[in-house]
Design an enzyme around this catalytic site. Structure first.
Site, PDB file in Angstrom:
ATOM      1  N   HIS A 295       0.816  -1.228   0.000  1.00  0.00           N
ATOM      2  CA  HIS A 295       0.000   0.000   0.000  1.00  0.00           C
ATOM      3  C   HIS A 295       0.845   1.272   0.000  1.00  0.00           C
ATOM      4  O   HIS A 295       0.331   2.360  -0.262  1.00  0.00           O
ATOM      5  CB  HIS A 295      -0.915   0.038   1.223  1.00  0.00           C
ATOM      6  CG  HIS A 295      -1.966  -1.019   1.231  1.00  0.00           C
ATOM      7  ND1 HIS A 295      -2.770  -1.269   0.144  1.00  0.00           N
ATOM      8  CD2 HIS A 295      -2.358  -1.908   2.196  1.00  0.00           C
ATOM      9  CE1 HIS A 295      -3.608  -2.259   0.437  1.00  0.00           C
ATOM     10  NE2 HIS A 295      -3.364  -2.676   1.667  1.00  0.00           N
TER      11      HIS A 295
ATOM     12  N   HIS B  26      -6.477  -6.902  -0.271  1.00  0.00           N
ATOM     13  CA  HIS B  26      -6.599  -5.468  -0.537  1.00  0.00           C
ATOM     14  C   HIS B  26      -5.861  -5.125  -1.835  1.00  0.00           C
ATOM     15  O   HIS B  26      -4.948  -5.850  -2.237  1.00  0.00           O
ATOM     16  CB  HIS B  26      -6.028  -4.675   0.648  1.00  0.00           C
ATOM     17  CG  HIS B  26      -6.657  -5.041   1.963  1.00  0.00           C
ATOM     18  ND1 HIS B  26      -6.063  -5.921   2.850  1.00  0.00           N
ATOM     19  CD2 HIS B  26      -7.842  -4.689   2.506  1.00  0.00           C
ATOM     20  CE1 HIS B  26      -6.859  -6.084   3.908  1.00  0.00           C
ATOM     21  NE2 HIS B  26      -7.945  -5.349   3.723  1.00  0.00           N
TER      22      HIS B  26
HETATM   23 ZN   LIG Z   1      -4.184  -6.819   2.873  1.00  0.00          ZN
END
Ligand SMILES: [Zn+2]
Length: 369
Positions: free
Chosen positions: A142, A181
């Protein structure tokens, strides 16, 4: 089964990976009783512990990580962001992005996570091992060029791939991110680069909610070389395996990578508190096997798996072990103790709305030239 059944497999690990705190608890307001961080050191350490207790370690080649250098970090990250992380780490720590804090002394460990992925790729490129698993923490996918996000300080996989291309003269690299994610940091790192194919399979609009759509396909020369597969919540074993077979493998075959890197979270598991998917231990075993077959066919078996998220301390060891077992070709006597219970839950079959999402992504494979 993959051809490399008795592959030599590298394992990169270090106790210091469990010595970084990524925020004690999420401050949700005055009536929120403090609770431990979602990304618990003990949760991730349990994967390593099971590798040891299972007896698998004697079939692996252990590597110590090194810290990535500042110049390596700067292949992707802004110099002033790196300086900010270092400065906070040298003092009392503090926030470096949403859901992301650096603790005092955390800078070196964040660099060790990036360096662990670099060591894993080097070990495979140098043929010390056929494939490798980098058991790093904190996660990386991320983190963006100028900020941390989602428990990630630096973008481990993106920096390691950039370092391999810059230092080792590696050509085309394919990155598959099966963390639940969206792999936003990795996506943006290579968004205009046709030399790195990035594919992310994730729960639709989970985190970050503003990225991860099918329409994000790369730009400029990189157009077509970013492929997102946003799956509906509730997707499980068959949806994930179908995505690998119908989207990822055909995409890799068109791209013909020289190395495959997997950003492997275990938070698409049926027990994860931060997502709503239904994968289980055999899902990860099957997906790893399919990726090994692709690596055997396309790039002499060169496959590196880097640990990302996973927030069920109870279950992630049973998702991680089958990945490393499959990489090494050695099956231990460990049986997933929750497999029977998980099998009784409905919804593992491919549902029509999941099938439609996979089909939409499959049509984009032909954008890869
Ligand atoms: Zn994750």
């Amino acid at each position: 089964m993959p051809k490399t059944r008795n592959a030599t497999t590298g394992l990169i690990h270090d106790e210091r990976y469990y010595w970084i705190e990524l925020g004690g608890y999420m401050a949700l307001g005055e009536f929120t009783q403090p609770f431990p961080a979602m990304d618990s050191p003990e949760g991730k350490r349990r994967i390593l512990n099971l590798v040891r207790v299972s007896g698998l370690m004697k079939h692996l080649t252990e590597f110590e990580p090194r810290m990535a250098t500042e110049d390596e970090l700067a292949l992707f990250h802004a110099r002033d962001y790196i300086a900010k992380v270092k400065e906070l780490s040298d003092t009392t720590g503090g926030s470096v992005g949403d859901f992301t804090a650096i603790c005092a002394g955390g800078y070196d460990i964040a660099k060790l996570a990036v360096g662990g992925c670099i060591v894993a790729i080097d070990a495979v490129l140098d043929k010390k091992v056929n494939n490798a698993f980098a058991m790093v923490r904190p996660c990386g996918h991320h983190a963006e060029a100028d900020r941390g996000r989602g428990f990630a300080i630096f973008s481990n996989v993106a920096v390691a791939v950039m370092a391999a291309r810059a230092q080792r003269g590696l050509g085309r690299v394919a990155v598959l991110d099966w963390d639940v994610h969206h792999g936003n940091g990795t996506q943006w790192a290579f968004y205009d680069d046709p030399n790195v194919l990035t594919i992310s399979i994730h729960q639709d609009k989970l985190y970050p909610v503003e990225s991860g759509a099918l329409e994000e396909r790369g730009k400029g020369k990189g157009e077509g070389y970013n492929l997102n597969v946003p799956l509906p919540p509730g997707s499980g074993h068959q949806a994930y395996v179908a995505t690998i077979e119908r989207v990822v493998v055909p995409a890799f075959k068109r791209f013909t990578p020289e190395l495959i890197v997997i950003a492997s979270g275990f938070d698409a598991s049926v027990l994860d508190p931060l997502a709503r998917m239904m994968c289980h231990s055999e899902t990860y075993r099957t997906m790893t096997g399919l990726m090994m077959e692709a690596a055997d066919e396309l790039c002499d078996g060169r496959l590196v798996v880097c640990l990302e998220g996973g927030y069920s301390p109870v279950y992630i060891p049973y998702c991680g072990l089958p990945v490393i077992e499959t990489l090494s070709g050695h099956r231990t006597s460990v049986v997933d103790p929750l497999a029977e219970w998980v099998a009784q839950i409905g919804g593992h079959d491919l549902q029509p709305h999941q099938d439609a999402a996979i089909e939409r992504a499959a049509t984009r494979v032909e954008d890869i030239r």
